[in-house]
Design a protein around this motif. Structure first.
Motif, PDB file in Angstrom:
ATOM      1  N   ARG A 151       0.839  -1.200   0.000  1.00 26.75           N
ATOM      2  CA  ARG A 151       0.000   0.000   0.000  1.00 26.75           C
ATOM      3  C   ARG A 151       0.876   1.253   0.000  1.00 26.75           C
ATOM      4  NH1 ARG A 151      -5.128  -1.908   1.622  1.00 26.75           N
ATOM      5  NH2 ARG A 151      -5.075  -3.717   3.042  1.00 26.75           N
ATOM      6  N   GLY A 152       0.395   2.314  -0.595  1.00 25.99           N
ATOM      7  CA  GLY A 152       1.028   3.627  -0.482  1.00 25.99           C
ATOM      8  C   GLY A 152       2.375   3.734  -1.168  1.00 25.99           C
ATOM      9  N   LYS A 181      -9.240  -3.685  -3.069  1.00 23.23           N
ATOM     10  CA  LYS A 181      -7.979  -3.175  -2.515  1.00 23.23           C
ATOM     11  C   LYS A 181      -7.042  -4.326  -2.136  1.00 23.23           C
ATOM     12  CE  LYS A 181      -9.887   1.145  -0.704  1.00 23.23           C
ATOM     13  NZ  LYS A 181     -10.137   1.957   0.515  1.00 23.23           N
ATOM     14  N   GLU A 182      -7.626  -5.435  -1.670  1.00 22.19           N
ATOM     15  CA  GLU A 182      -6.808  -6.589  -1.321  1.00 22.19           C
ATOM     16  C   GLU A 182      -6.271  -7.267  -2.575  1.00 22.19           C
ATOM     17  OE1 GLU A 182      -5.816  -7.418   1.683  1.00 22.19           O
ATOM     18  OE2 GLU A 182      -6.910  -5.705   2.477  1.00 22.19           O
ATOM     19  N   ARG A 233      -3.182  -5.489  -3.989  1.00 24.78           N
ATOM     20  CA  ARG A 233      -1.883  -5.675  -3.328  1.00 24.78           C
ATOM     21  C   ARG A 233      -1.429  -7.131  -3.301  1.00 24.78           C
ATOM     22  NH1 ARG A 233      -1.225  -5.807   2.688  1.00 24.78           N
ATOM     23  NH2 ARG A 233      -3.015  -6.886   3.580  1.00 24.78           N
TER      24      ARG A 233
END
Length: 295
Positions: free
Chosen positions: A211-212, A257-258, A261
């Motif tokens: 993330r990020g 979102k999962e 990643r």
């Protein structure tokens, strides 16, 4: 022979101690009896102090004493500094509020004085001071010369935070998320955060993998892998959290979102390695992922 005995006894009796009749027949018996008689005449020694005895205790440090010791640690570098610091550290209830008051005083203490005050405060390991240390770190970096290395500037305050152990984790995590700080420093703080987390809770940081910021993500995975290699309990915690992340990404109705990643999680899981059974399970996971991509 009898005359010799008579000469011994009068010399011994000069002490004004009564001589037993045996003295005149046996000088050695005379000497022994006289020795015992002399011991009996000595004053009795004080009895050892029991539970009911009053014992002297050192008087509690007064506010004036504490302020004097703070003055000493700010201006002295000799033995007096060490003694004053030891007294302050031994009396945190009185010393800690006084140290904080000095830090907040107007005019404010200079950088060197602040470091000394905070160094003593850090030894007291009070949870309420952690945000103070984090604030000092942020202030020092933001106000530093642009040419200075931010990691070097932050080092004194980082060391104070890390020395507090697991209790410093929340403050370090907030600093990691502070976008006003340079990425190089935030990456270093990620390593500190992973280091201070307990073995049981370090796996909670896996939620940030993939993330990020990519540079910060790389620093996080490196720190987690390093921790897993030296701490078996931490390794178990990290692997369990990674397996949960894989479950979330490969479920029948995954969170987008999962899914996004998953590549980072799979790569991270591979870097963690495993035993033979774990390798089989990981291979099965990768097969599931391949099938999910085909569909």
């Amino acid at each position: 022979k009898n005359g010799a005995r008579r000469r011994v006894c009068p010399a011994i009796s000069a002490n004004n101690n009564p001589l037993p009749a045996a003295c005149y027949g046996a000088p050695m018996l005379c000497i022994t009896a006289l020795w015992l008689s002399t011991l009996a005449s000595l004053p009795a020694a004080d009895a050892p102090c029991g539970d009911d005895c009053d014992t002297a205790t050192a008087p509690a440090a007064t506010e004036t004493d504490v302020e004097a010791d703070i003055d000493t640690i700010l201006r002295d570098s000799s033995k007096a500094y060490l003694q004053a610091r030891a007294r302050l550290e031994a009396n945190p209830e009185a010393a800690a509020p006084a140290l904080v008051a000095r830090l907040q005083a107007v005019p404010a203490p200079g950088p060197a004085e602040r470091r000394r005050l905070l160094g003593v405060l850090a030894e007291m390991k009070r949870a309420e001071d952690l945000e103070l240390f984090a604030g000092e770190l942020r202030r020092a970096v933001v106000n530093a010369d642009p040419r200075a290395d931010p990691v070097d500037v932050a080092d004194p305050w980082r060391n104070l935070l890390v020395a507090q152990g697991a209790g410093a984790a929340p403050a370090l995590q907030r600093l990691v998320g502070d976008k006003a700080l340079p990425d190089a420093l935030r990456a270093t703080l990620i390593g500190d955060l992973v280091a201070v987390r307990t073995s049981a809770t370090v796996g909670e940081l896996v939620v940030l993998v993939g993330r990020g910021n990519e540079a910060l993500g790389g620093a996080l995975t490196r720190a987690l892998v390093s921790r897993a290699r030296i701490d078996a309990d931490a390794r178990s915690s990290i692997i369990a959290a990674t397996e949960q992340a894989l479950d979330a990404g490969l479920s029948a109705t995954p969170d987008p979102k999962e899914v996004a990643r998953l590549p980072a999680i799979v790569g991270f899981r591979a870097r963690l390695g495993s035993d033979a059974a774990g390798s089989t399970a990981l291979a099965a996971r990768l097969g599931d992922l391949a099938e999910a991509e085909d569909t």
